[in-house]
Scaffold this active site. Structure first.
Site, PDB file in Angstrom:
ATOM      1  N   LYS A   1       0.862  -1.183   0.000  1.00 17.22           N
ATOM      2  CA  LYS A   1       0.000   0.000   0.000  1.00 17.22           C
ATOM      3  C   LYS A   1       0.892   1.224   0.000  1.00 17.22           C
ATOM      4  O   LYS A   1       2.041   1.169   0.434  1.00 17.22           O
ATOM      5  CB  LYS A   1      -0.889   0.023   1.248  1.00 17.22           C
ATOM      6  CG  LYS A   1      -2.180   0.760   1.052  1.00 17.22           C
ATOM      7  CD  LYS A   1      -3.186  -0.098   0.294  1.00 17.22           C
ATOM      8  CE  LYS A   1      -4.488   0.615   0.038  1.00 17.22           C
ATOM      9  NZ  LYS A   1      -5.518  -0.325  -0.439  1.00 17.22           N
TER      10      LYS A   1
HETATM   11  P1  NAD Z   1     -13.008   7.461  -3.087  1.00 12.29           P
HETATM   12  O1  NAD Z   1     -12.039   8.500  -2.751  1.00 12.29           O
HETATM   13  O2  NAD Z   1     -13.417   7.255  -4.507  1.00 12.29           O
HETATM   14  O3  NAD Z   1     -14.358   7.653  -2.236  1.00 12.29           O
HETATM   15  C1  NAD Z   1     -14.363   7.807  -0.854  1.00 12.29           C
HETATM   16  C2  NAD Z   1     -15.754   8.262  -0.410  1.00 12.29           C
HETATM   17  O4  NAD Z   1     -15.751   8.399   1.018  1.00 12.29           O
HETATM   18  C3  NAD Z   1     -16.152   9.635  -0.946  1.00 12.29           C
HETATM   19  O5  NAD Z   1     -17.542   9.656  -1.174  1.00 12.29           O
HETATM   20  C4  NAD Z   1     -15.775  10.575   0.205  1.00 12.29           C
HETATM   21  O6  NAD Z   1     -16.539  11.783   0.164  1.00 12.29           O
HETATM   22  C5  NAD Z   1     -16.151   9.717   1.380  1.00 12.29           C
HETATM   23  N1  NAD Z   1     -15.423  10.123   2.599  1.00 12.29           N
HETATM   24  C6  NAD Z   1     -14.146  10.556   2.712  1.00 12.29           C
HETATM   25  N2  NAD Z   1     -13.868  10.869   3.986  1.00 12.29           N
HETATM   26  C7  NAD Z   1     -14.994  10.606   4.694  1.00 12.29           C
HETATM   27  C8  NAD Z   1     -15.350  10.735   6.059  1.00 12.29           C
HETATM   28  N3  NAD Z   1     -14.476  11.216   6.962  1.00 12.29           N
HETATM   29  N4  NAD Z   1     -16.598  10.357   6.436  1.00 12.29           N
HETATM   30  C9  NAD Z   1     -17.469   9.873   5.546  1.00 12.29           C
HETATM   31  N5  NAD Z   1     -17.201   9.746   4.223  1.00 12.29           N
HETATM   32  C10 NAD Z   1     -15.980  10.112   3.819  1.00 12.29           C
HETATM   33  O7  NAD Z   1     -12.394   6.107  -2.471  1.00 12.29           O
HETATM   34  P2  NAD Z   1     -12.697   4.608  -2.886  1.00 12.29           P
HETATM   35  O8  NAD Z   1     -11.679   4.165  -3.858  1.00 12.29           O
HETATM   36  O9  NAD Z   1     -14.138   4.450  -3.183  1.00 12.29           O
HETATM   37  O10 NAD Z   1     -12.339   3.863  -1.510  1.00 12.29           O
HETATM   38  C11 NAD Z   1     -13.260   3.790  -0.426  1.00 12.29           C
HETATM   39  C12 NAD Z   1     -12.843   2.646   0.494  1.00 12.29           C
HETATM   40  O11 NAD Z   1     -12.799   1.425  -0.253  1.00 12.29           O
HETATM   41  C13 NAD Z   1     -11.460   2.785   1.123  1.00 12.29           C
HETATM   42  O12 NAD Z   1     -11.478   2.183   2.404  1.00 12.29           O
HETATM   43  C14 NAD Z   1     -10.578   1.955   0.197  1.00 12.29           C
HETATM   44  O13 NAD Z   1      -9.396   1.499   0.836  1.00 12.29           O
HETATM   45  C15 NAD Z   1     -11.527   0.824  -0.131  1.00 12.29           C
HETATM   46  N6  NAD Z   1     -11.210   0.089  -1.357  1.00 12.29           N
HETATM   47  C16 NAD Z   1     -11.130   0.710  -2.567  1.00 12.29           C
HETATM   48  C17 NAD Z   1     -10.873  -0.025  -3.710  1.00 12.29           C
HETATM   49  C18 NAD Z   1     -10.856   0.600  -5.084  1.00 12.29           C
HETATM   50  O14 NAD Z   1     -10.767  -0.152  -6.052  1.00 12.29           O
HETATM   51  N7  NAD Z   1     -10.956   1.897  -5.234  1.00 12.29           N
HETATM   52  C19 NAD Z   1     -10.657  -1.407  -3.613  1.00 12.29           C
HETATM   53  C20 NAD Z   1     -10.750  -2.016  -2.369  1.00 12.29           C
HETATM   54  C21 NAD Z   1     -11.045  -1.260  -1.248  1.00 12.29           C
END
Ligand code: NAD
Length: 422
Positions: A112
């Site tokens: 990561k």
């Molecule tokens: P992103 O940046 O696209 O979206 C994050 C979302 O969370 C946004 O809507 C943002 O406004 C919201 N957010 C941010 N801070 C916040 C807070 N303090 N309280 C409430 N909401 C908040 O990110 P993503 O890629 O969708 O990732 C989200 C989660 O999924 C993370 O934990 C990430 O590690 C996990 N994840 C992502 C992927 C991927 O392919 N992108 C894969 C596996 C896991």
């Protein structure tokens, strides 16, 4: 015990290690391997300057890249842009990536990375300079055969394009396989953007079937409307579920009759945030977790379900789109209350699965149709769910323990086979 804390010690690292410890004790893991798995193999902290748009201001920021296990093949894991990014968080996320890849059977160890910035506070040109300089700072650690970054919170396909371009510029030829989650035009895979959300919905479907809940009409609340949350919400709605609430960093919106996501998307395109969306009630991120619904999908960030609110969760099913959204105490409370939890390492593995497809397609320069990608993802994700459910029943453990057990066991076996050098 030394008097010095481990460099990567933090609440999130402690959660990842506590999960490892609980599972390792149950499975009677070899203590040498157990101890080895508690620490990341490589951790890099960098600090670097970048120019603000006025040219004369130069700010310095910190960046990280952690590789947890190098035994299984190249390492793989996202890059996060967030003000809370630190070595402990990145290390915990790298550890979860190891179990996730092993659980799904992908030939990667976990990694990561991240940069401690608030991406919303930077212009596109500043983000480009930060990304390129960060890539240069970690360039010795990454590569298609070494460590392959991907998008995570705060980063997207454009950030991956800049990383790929910077790396390729140094090599003197295009190296698409150095990152995944790239735009299609430079070697990205069809279906990658939606893959994590799609995998989440596959798990929702499988878990609903197991619990006897009809997916058609099931009330779903999604915390986080970013890449994972918005795609999960849209795909669930397309399968007939009723998405009753979604949220972003500023808060959420709720309509018990179900939100019209086409209208929500149009609103977000124009206003960037959900705030003010007409025709729905506003809810806080905390309230969203306690709404009356059937399925709760935390898809924003870690440490959302804790001992403070787990007793108030009304959903029967929690499917973790985010990494680490549930504390150890909350896990126990949910288990006691009969809430079925599909853990992060299983539920959000769709992203790294299609990242693996992208890496394979780049290596072969042979690209698949979107149907092929989605079909293969569905097969892998649903098989992983069913095999883990069978394992959980067999061992009489919950789904998180079963997922970690299966993942840790594969890594431990590989470590045992490779032996200790010298
Ligand atoms: P992103 O940046 O696209 O979206 C994050 C979302 O969370 C946004 O809507 C943002 O406004 C919201 N957010 C941010 N801070 C916040 C807070 N303090 N309280 C409430 N909401 C908040 O990110 P993503 O890629 O969708 O990732 C989200 C989660 O999924 C993370 O934990 C990430 O590690 C996990 N994840 C992502 C992927 C991927 O392919 N992108 C894969 C596996 C896991």
């Amino acid at each position: 015990m030394t008097e010095h804390a481990l460099e990567w010690d933090s609440p999130m690292y402690r959660l990842a290690v506590a999960q490892l410890d609980q599972t390792a004790a149950l499975m009677r893991l070899d203590e040498n391997i157990w101890d080895r798995l508690r620490m990341p193999q490589r951790s890099l902290i960098v600090s670097f300057p970048f120019r603000r748009d006025d040219y004369n201001t130069v700010d310095s920021v910190q960046g990280y890249r952690v590789q947890h296990v190098l035994t299984m093949g190249p390492t793989k894991g996202g890059v996060r842009y967030d003000l809370d990014v630190h070595l402990g968080e990145v290390t915990a996320l790298a550890m979860w990536m190891t179990w996730k890849c092993a659980l799904i059977g992908l030939p990667f160890g976990g990694a990561k990375g991240g940069v401690r910035i608030d991406p919303a506070q930077h212009t596109r040109s500043e983000l480009q300079r930060i990304t390129r300089r960060y890539t240069m700072e970690i360039i010795e650690m990454i590569g298609p055969d070494r460590d392959i970054p991907a998008p995570d919170m705060g980063t997207d396909e454009q950030v991956m394009a800049w990383m790929m371009d910077t790396y390729s510029g140094q090599k003197g030829f295009a190296v698409p396989g150095v990152v995944t989650g790239k735009p299609i035009e430079i070697g990205g895979s069809l279906g990658r953007k939606e893959a994590t959300g799609r995998g989440v919905v596959t798990c929702v479907g499988e878990a609903c079937r197991h619990l006897g809940i009809a997916l058609e009409g099931a009330r779903v609340a999604v915390q986080g409307y970013g890449n994972v949350g918005s795609n999960a919400a849209r795909i669930a709605a397309a399968k007939g579920a009723r998405v009753v609430a979604v949220s972003d960093v500023k808060g959420g919106i709720h309509d018990a009759r179900g939100l019209d996501l086409t209208k929500v998307d149009a609103w977000v395109r124009e206003h960037h945030f959900l705030e003010g969306f007409p025709g729905a009630d506003s809810v806080s991120n905390g309230e969203l977790l306690e709404l009356d619904c059937d399925v709760l999908v935390p898809a924003a960030l870690q440490n959302q379900l804790t001992d403070k609110n787990a007793g108030n969760v009304r959903a029967r099913l929690v499917v973790e789109g985010a990494n680490g959204p549930t504390s150890l105490e909350a896990d126990a409370i949910l288990r006691d209350r009969g809430v079925f939890v599909v853990p992060d390492v299983l539920a959000n593995a769709g992203g790294v699965t299609v990242s693996y497809f992208e890496w394979v397609q780049d290596a072969q320069q042979l690209f698949w149709t979107e149907e092929e990608v989605n079909e293969r993802l569905h097969k892998i994700q649903s098989n992983a769910f069913r095999a883990t459910l069978d394992f959980a029943r067999d061992k009489k453990v919950d789904m998180r323990t079963a997922s970690l057990w299966r993942g840790i066991e594969r890594v431990a076996e590989a470590k045992r086979r490779r032996g200790v050098f010298p």
